[in-house]
Write a protein that holds these residues in place. Sequence first.
Motif, short mmCIF file in Angstrom:
data_model
loop_
_atom_site.label_atom_id
_atom_site.label_comp_id
_atom_site.label_asym_id
_atom_site.label_seq_id
_atom_site.Cartn_x
_atom_site.Cartn_y
_atom_site.Cartn_z
N LYS A 13 0.83 -1.19 0.00
CA LYS A 13 0.00 0.00 0.00
C LYS A 13 0.87 1.25 0.00
O LYS A 13 2.02 1.20 0.46
N PRO A 14 0.36 2.37 -0.48
CA PRO A 14 1.15 3.61 -0.41
C PRO A 14 1.62 3.95 1.00
O PRO A 14 2.70 4.52 1.15
N ASP A 15 0.85 3.59 2.01
CA ASP A 15 1.25 3.86 3.39
C ASP A 15 2.46 3.06 3.82
O ASP A 15 3.06 3.35 4.85
N ASP A 16 2.83 2.04 3.05
CA ASP A 16 4.03 1.28 3.35
C ASP A 16 5.30 2.01 2.92
O ASP A 16 6.41 1.57 3.26
N THR A 17 5.16 3.09 2.19
CA THR A 17 6.31 3.84 1.71
C THR A 17 7.14 4.35 2.88
O THR A 17 6.63 5.05 3.76
N ALA A 18 8.41 4.00 2.88
CA ALA A 18 9.31 4.37 3.97
C ALA A 18 10.69 3.83 3.66
O ALA A 18 10.88 3.07 2.71
N VAL A 19 11.65 4.24 4.49
CA VAL A 19 12.95 3.60 4.48
C VAL A 19 12.88 2.42 5.44
O VAL A 19 12.46 2.57 6.59
N TYR A 20 13.27 1.26 4.98
CA TYR A 20 13.24 0.05 5.79
C TYR A 20 14.64 -0.28 6.27
O TYR A 20 15.58 -0.38 5.48
N PHE A 21 14.76 -0.46 7.58
CA PHE A 21 16.03 -0.74 8.22
C PHE A 21 16.03 -2.15 8.81
O PHE A 21 15.05 -2.58 9.40
N CYS A 22 17.14 -2.80 8.67
CA CYS A 22 17.35 -4.10 9.29
C CYS A 22 18.07 -3.91 10.62
O CYS A 22 19.05 -3.16 10.70
N ASN A 23 17.59 -4.57 11.65
CA ASN A 23 18.23 -4.55 12.95
C ASN A 23 18.61 -5.97 13.35
O ASN A 23 17.81 -6.89 13.20
N VAL A 24 19.81 -6.12 13.87
CA VAL A 24 20.31 -7.41 14.31
C VAL A 24 20.83 -7.29 15.73
O VAL A 24 21.63 -6.39 16.02
N GLN A 25 20.38 -8.17 16.59
CA GLN A 25 20.91 -8.24 17.95
C GLN A 25 21.75 -9.50 18.05
O GLN A 25 21.27 -10.60 17.76
N LEU A 26 23.00 -9.35 18.48
CA LEU A 26 23.93 -10.45 18.44
C LEU A 26 25.01 -10.31 19.50
O LEU A 26 25.21 -9.25 20.08
N THR A 27 25.70 -11.41 19.72
CA THR A 27 26.90 -11.42 20.53
C THR A 27 28.09 -11.73 19.64
O THR A 27 27.95 -12.41 18.62
N THR A 28 29.26 -11.25 20.03
CA THR A 28 30.47 -11.49 19.26
C THR A 28 31.41 -12.50 19.91
O THR A 28 32.42 -12.86 19.31
N ARG A 29 31.07 -12.97 21.10
CA ARG A 29 31.86 -13.98 21.79
C ARG A 29 30.99 -14.71 22.80
O ARG A 29 29.91 -14.21 23.17
#
Length: 122
Positions: free
Chosen positions: A87-103
């Motif tokens: 839908k037109p209301d979906d217009t936006a910038v979409y960001f990916c978020n990741v939650q993680l550990t490195t060790r």
Amino acid sequence: QVQVVESGGGLVQAGGSLRLSCVVSGSVFSVTSMGWYHQAPGKQRELVASITSGGGVTNYADSVKGRFAISRDNAKNTVYLQMNSLKPDDTAVYFCNVQLTTRYAGPTYSYWGQGTQVTVSS
């Protein structure tokens, strides 16, 4: 060093579909959750969909339930957002978020991609 890269955005007509991809790479020990957020001009960033480790638990904003589907490919360290009936209301910038550990037993960090533009025309 961790990298989060989104792709798949573009311009689509109302009723059409897009598939967004987000790839995480680098010094990743364990990914606990991944999600998609969007932000329209003048608006706050909002959660669209999220998925926990294992891919069995998902969460969607009410506005996209039944239209969007989030999935995860752990082997490829990738999360997808299949967007249907746009839908037109979906217009936006979409960001990916990741939650993680490195060790092992390390703290959880949150990483954001640069964003990908989704534009839905009437």
